[in-house]
Motif scaffolding. Structure first.
Motif, PDB file in Angstrom:
ATOM      1  N   PRO A   1     -54.578  15.226  41.989  1.00 23.54           N
ATOM      2  CA  PRO A   1     -53.222  15.781  41.861  1.00 23.54           C
ATOM      3  C   PRO A   1     -52.612  15.642  40.467  1.00 23.54           C
ATOM      4  CG  PRO A   1     -53.443  14.501  43.885  1.00 23.54           C
ATOM      5  CD  PRO A   1     -54.656  14.211  43.051  1.00 23.54           C
ATOM      6  N   LEU A   2     -53.220  14.847  39.603  1.00 20.19           N
ATOM      7  CA  LEU A   2     -52.697  14.761  38.234  1.00 20.19           C
ATOM      8  C   LEU A   2     -52.784  16.120  37.555  1.00 20.19           C
ATOM      9  CD1 LEU A   2     -54.282  11.373  37.042  1.00 20.19           C
ATOM     10  CD2 LEU A   2     -52.038  11.756  38.103  1.00 20.19           C
ATOM     11  N   LEU A   3     -53.780  16.931  37.951  1.00 16.57           N
ATOM     12  CA  LEU A   3     -54.033  18.204  37.264  1.00 16.57           C
ATOM     13  C   LEU A   3     -52.912  19.221  37.438  1.00 16.57           C
ATOM     14  CD1 LEU A   3     -56.603  18.348  35.588  1.00 16.57           C
ATOM     15  CD2 LEU A   3     -57.086  16.956  37.568  1.00 16.57           C
ATOM     16  N   CYS A   4     -52.069  19.051  38.481  1.00 15.66           N
ATOM     17  CA  CYS A   4     -50.869  19.900  38.562  1.00 15.66           C
ATOM     18  C   CYS A   4     -49.628  19.036  38.746  1.00 15.66           C
ATOM     19  CB  CYS A   4     -50.975  20.948  39.666  1.00 15.66           C
ATOM     20  SG  CYS A   4     -49.434  21.889  39.821  1.00 15.66           S
ATOM     21  N   ALA A   5     -49.558  18.266  39.837  1.00 12.93           N
ATOM     22  CA  ALA A   5     -48.342  17.461  40.081  1.00 12.93           C
ATOM     23  C   ALA A   5     -48.087  16.505  38.920  1.00 12.93           C
ATOM     24  CB  ALA A   5     -48.490  16.677  41.386  1.00 12.93           C
ATOM     25  N   GLY A   6     -49.157  15.942  38.366  1.00 14.46           N
ATOM     26  CA  GLY A   6     -49.012  14.995  37.257  1.00 14.46           C
ATOM     27  C   GLY A   6     -48.478  15.666  36.005  1.00 14.46           C
ATOM     28  N   ILE A   7     -49.119  16.723  35.563  1.00  7.51           N
ATOM     29  CA  ILE A   7     -48.710  17.342  34.298  1.00  7.51           C
ATOM     30  C   ILE A   7     -47.354  18.040  34.435  1.00  7.51           C
ATOM     31  CG2 ILE A   7     -50.116  19.442  34.720  1.00  7.51           C
ATOM     32  CD1 ILE A   7     -49.151  17.850  31.308  1.00  7.51           C
ATOM     33  N   THR A   8     -47.040  18.557  35.616  1.00 10.41           N
ATOM     34  CA  THR A   8     -45.763  19.276  35.780  1.00 10.41           C
ATOM     35  C   THR A   8     -44.569  18.337  35.659  1.00 10.41           C
ATOM     36  OG1 THR A   8     -46.857  20.905  37.163  1.00 10.41           O
ATOM     37  CG2 THR A   8     -44.473  20.805  37.343  1.00 10.41           C
ATOM     38  N   THR A   9     -44.758  17.069  35.969  1.00 12.47           N
ATOM     39  CA  THR A   9     -43.660  16.108  35.806  1.00 12.47           C
ATOM     40  C   THR A   9     -43.760  15.390  34.449  1.00 12.47           C
ATOM     41  OG1 THR A   9     -44.971  14.621  37.225  1.00 12.47           O
ATOM     42  CG2 THR A   9     -43.125  15.759  38.234  1.00 12.47           C
TER      43      THR A   9
ATOM     44  N   GLY B   1     -48.153  22.300  32.024  1.00 11.33           N
ATOM     45  CA  GLY B   1     -48.248  21.785  30.662  1.00 11.33           C
ATOM     46  C   GLY B   1     -49.458  22.433  30.016  1.00 11.33           C
ATOM     47  N   GLY B   2     -49.529  22.400  28.702  1.00 11.23           N
ATOM     48  CA  GLY B   2     -50.674  22.987  28.007  1.00 11.23           C
ATOM     49  C   GLY B   2     -51.882  22.058  28.075  1.00 11.23           C
ATOM     50  N   LEU B   3     -52.994  22.528  27.524  1.00 16.15           N
ATOM     51  CA  LEU B   3     -54.233  21.754  27.615  1.00 16.15           C
ATOM     52  C   LEU B   3     -54.172  20.432  26.859  1.00 16.15           C
ATOM     53  CD1 LEU B   3     -56.739  22.532  29.307  1.00 16.15           C
ATOM     54  CD2 LEU B   3     -55.145  24.390  28.974  1.00 16.15           C
TER      55      LEU B   3
ATOM     56  N   GLU C   1     -51.590  18.599  26.155  1.00 17.73           N
ATOM     57  CA  GLU C   1     -50.681  17.670  26.846  1.00 17.73           C
ATOM     58  C   GLU C   1     -51.272  17.214  28.184  1.00 17.73           C
ATOM     59  OE1 GLU C   1     -46.664  18.952  28.097  1.00 17.73           O
ATOM     60  OE2 GLU C   1     -45.945  17.281  26.877  1.00 17.73           O
ATOM     61  N   THR C   2     -52.047  18.087  28.814  1.00 17.29           N
ATOM     62  CA  THR C   2     -52.671  17.684  30.080  1.00 17.29           C
ATOM     63  C   THR C   2     -53.698  16.583  29.833  1.00 17.29           C
ATOM     64  OG1 THR C   2     -52.314  19.917  30.936  1.00 17.29           O
ATOM     65  CG2 THR C   2     -53.852  18.521  32.158  1.00 17.29           C
ATOM     66  N   GLN C   3     -54.467  16.717  28.727  1.00 17.76           N
ATOM     67  CA  GLN C   3     -55.419  15.636  28.400  1.00 17.76           C
ATOM     68  C   GLN C   3     -54.666  14.349  28.040  1.00 17.76           C
ATOM     69  OE1 GLN C   3     -59.000  15.968  28.639  1.00 17.76           O
ATOM     70  NE2 GLN C   3     -58.537  13.791  28.795  1.00 17.76           N
ATOM     71  N   GLU C   4     -53.550  14.515  27.288  1.00 15.77           N
ATOM     72  CA  GLU C   4     -52.724  13.340  26.939  1.00 15.77           C
ATOM     73  C   GLU C   4     -52.223  12.640  28.211  1.00 15.77           C
ATOM     74  OE1 GLU C   4     -49.366  14.123  24.124  1.00 15.77           O
ATOM     75  OE2 GLU C   4     -48.193  12.953  25.568  1.00 15.77           O
ATOM     76  N   MET C   5     -51.775  13.438  29.190  1.00 24.80           N
ATOM     77  CA  MET C   5     -51.273  12.870  30.454  1.00 24.80           C
ATOM     78  C   MET C   5     -52.391  12.139  31.193  1.00 24.80           C
ATOM     79  SD  MET C   5     -51.525  13.675  33.976  1.00 24.80           S
ATOM     80  CE  MET C   5     -52.309  15.257  33.761  1.00 24.80           C
ATOM     81  N   LEU C   6     -53.596  12.734  31.222  1.00 21.18           N
ATOM     82  CA  LEU C   6     -54.715  12.071  31.909  1.00 21.18           C
ATOM     83  C   LEU C   6     -55.047  10.746  31.218  1.00 21.18           C
ATOM     84  CD1 LEU C   6     -56.930  15.219  32.583  1.00 21.18           C
ATOM     85  CD2 LEU C   6     -55.936  13.744  34.340  1.00 21.18           C
ATOM     86  N   ASP C   7     -55.038  10.754  29.893  1.00 26.52           N
ATOM     87  CA  ASP C   7     -55.333   9.510  29.155  1.00 26.52           C
ATOM     88  C   ASP C   7     -54.240   8.471  29.401  1.00 26.52           C
ATOM     89  OD1 ASP C   7     -57.557  10.847  28.275  1.00 26.52           O
ATOM     90  OD2 ASP C   7     -56.747  11.337  26.289  1.00 26.52           O
ATOM     91  N   PHE C   8     -52.973   8.927  29.439  1.00 24.86           N
ATOM     92  CA  PHE C   8     -51.850   8.026  29.746  1.00 24.86           C
ATOM     93  C   PHE C   8     -52.060   7.400  31.133  1.00 24.86           C
ATOM     94  CE2 PHE C   8     -47.631   7.291  31.624  1.00 24.86           C
ATOM     95  CZ  PHE C   8     -46.946   6.627  30.610  1.00 24.86           C
TER      96      PHE C   8
END
Ligand code: NAP
Ligand code: ZN
Length: 350
Positions: free
Chosen positions: A156-164, A296-298, A300-307
């Protein structure tokens, strides 16, 4: 060679999702082929299946919270190898040439191609999502999943995570910021976790009595029942940022007074006209804003996953079999999920 896959599709707005066989495109030189392990179930899957936004291409295979393992890479792929654990979110392509793309904001590219129910301009085919065994995606739209994250909770990080995550970052949330999240569902529970990890003081607005205990466990410091005017009044002038995840039309007016001067209410849930006219007076008088935000863009999505990797953050999930998806939709519509359904793709067998 095309890849034959089994998935689940809806054939009309009122139809249930049923098994559906289709072919993925011949992998190109810059494509990664991914065997799907888990796919999260987003409320957008439900909106699209039911054609709530009027643009669904049937048969629709939903799913844009994809976790899988790389099974093949094209000759020009440099960032991935066979065996890597990877993610795919809501986007599978964009023009790569416009201003948003240059700034890593592919979600705002006019040529962005959504993971499902979109026409891919490169071959004219309708994209099909993660409720399926495998997917073929340009490597630019594939993400690395940090080691150590629980894979079902990572989906769920791939949508719910990055959208928030994206609005929290865009509006500069940091230690000491005061953030509220409206709606404790898939997006909402990620909003609480991420805002807390960024050091904010966090409040949940909910219409559901009984979610308080979970909200506090998930990162909220305060829970406000939005149906109770006295509770709303008690938080007047409090928030720098409100992230509103409610999926259906609702009155925004009661939330505006809870913003500070310069505060912003960001809509990520409902798309469409409001029933209740928005009173602009409090916006003008206190320089408040109502805004929107899309995934979110690509980068930022990688940044969110790393976070999330650094902070050990994943979603709270209920794993289901693929054939339980129709029941899951009914339950999601009633907010009866804690807090994201994730499909175990091993349950989808020929
Ligand atoms: P969800 O898991 O179903 O959660 C929605 C929450 O909204 C519910 O748990 C509920 O929380 C609250 N709610 C208030 N009124 C409701 C109503 N009439 N019906 C149902 N829920 C209501 O949904 P989600 O997956 O988090 O998605 C939320 C919305 O964001 C959807 O519209 C989805 O399409 C959209 N979305 C947008 C983006 C984007 O990029 N902007 C990305 C993904 C999803 P309480 O019980 O606590 O009130
Ligand atoms: Zn989604």
């Amino acid at each position: 060679m095309t890849i034959k896959v089994l998935g689940y599709a809806a054939h009309s707005p009122t139809a249930s999702l049923v098994p559906y066989r289709f072919e993925r495109r011949d992998p190109r030189a810059d494509d990664v082929t991914i065997a799907i392990i888990y796919c999260g179930v987003c409320h957008s899957d439900l909106h699209t299946t039911h054609n709530d936004w009027g643009n669904t291409q049937y048969p629709v295979v939903p799913g844009h919270e994809i976790i899988g393992r790389v099974t093949a890479v094209g000759a020009k792929v440099t960032r991935f190898k066979v065996g890597d654990t990877v993610g795919v979110g809501c986007l599978v392509d964009s023009c790569q040439d416009c201003e948003p793309c240059e700034h890593g904001l592919e979600q705002y590219c006019k040529g962005a191609v959504l993971t499902y129910s979109a026409i891919d301009p490169k071959d004219g085919r309708v994209t099909k999502g993660g409720y399926s065994q495998a997917v073929v995606v340009n490597e630019k739209f594939v993400l690395h999943i940090p080691n150590g994250l629980d894979l079902k909770g990572a989906a769920p990080l791939l949508c719910a995570g990055i959208t928030t995550y994206s609005p929290l970052r865009h509006w500069g949330v940091k230690q000491g910021s005061n953030v509220a999240v409206t709606g404790l569902g898939g997006l909402g529970h990620m909003g609480l976790k991420l805002a807390k990890a960024m050091g904010a003081e966090v409040t949940l607005f909910t219409r559901s009595p009984g979610k308080e205990k979970d909200a506090l466990r998930l990162g909220a410091d305060t829970v406000v029942l939005s149906s109770k005017p006295d509770e709303m009044k008690a938080v007047a002038g409090t928030f720098d940022l409100i992230i509103d995840t409610v999926p259906y039309v609702h009155d925004l007016n009661p939330y505006i007074p809870t913003l500070k001067v310069d505060g912003t209410l960001v809509l990520v849930g409902y798309l469409g006209p409001l029933d209740n006219a928005l009173n602009t007076a409090p916006l003008v008088l206190e320089r408040k804003a109502v805004a929107g935000s899309l995934i979110g863009g690509l980068p930022e999505t990688q940044e969110m996953l790393d976070f999330c990797g650094e902070h050990g953050i994943t979603a709270d999930v209920e794993v289901i079999r693929m054939d339980a998806i129709n029941e899951a939709y009914v339950r999601m519509r009633k907010s009866d999920v804690k807090y994201r359904f994730v499909i175990d793709m091993a349950s989808l067998k020929d």
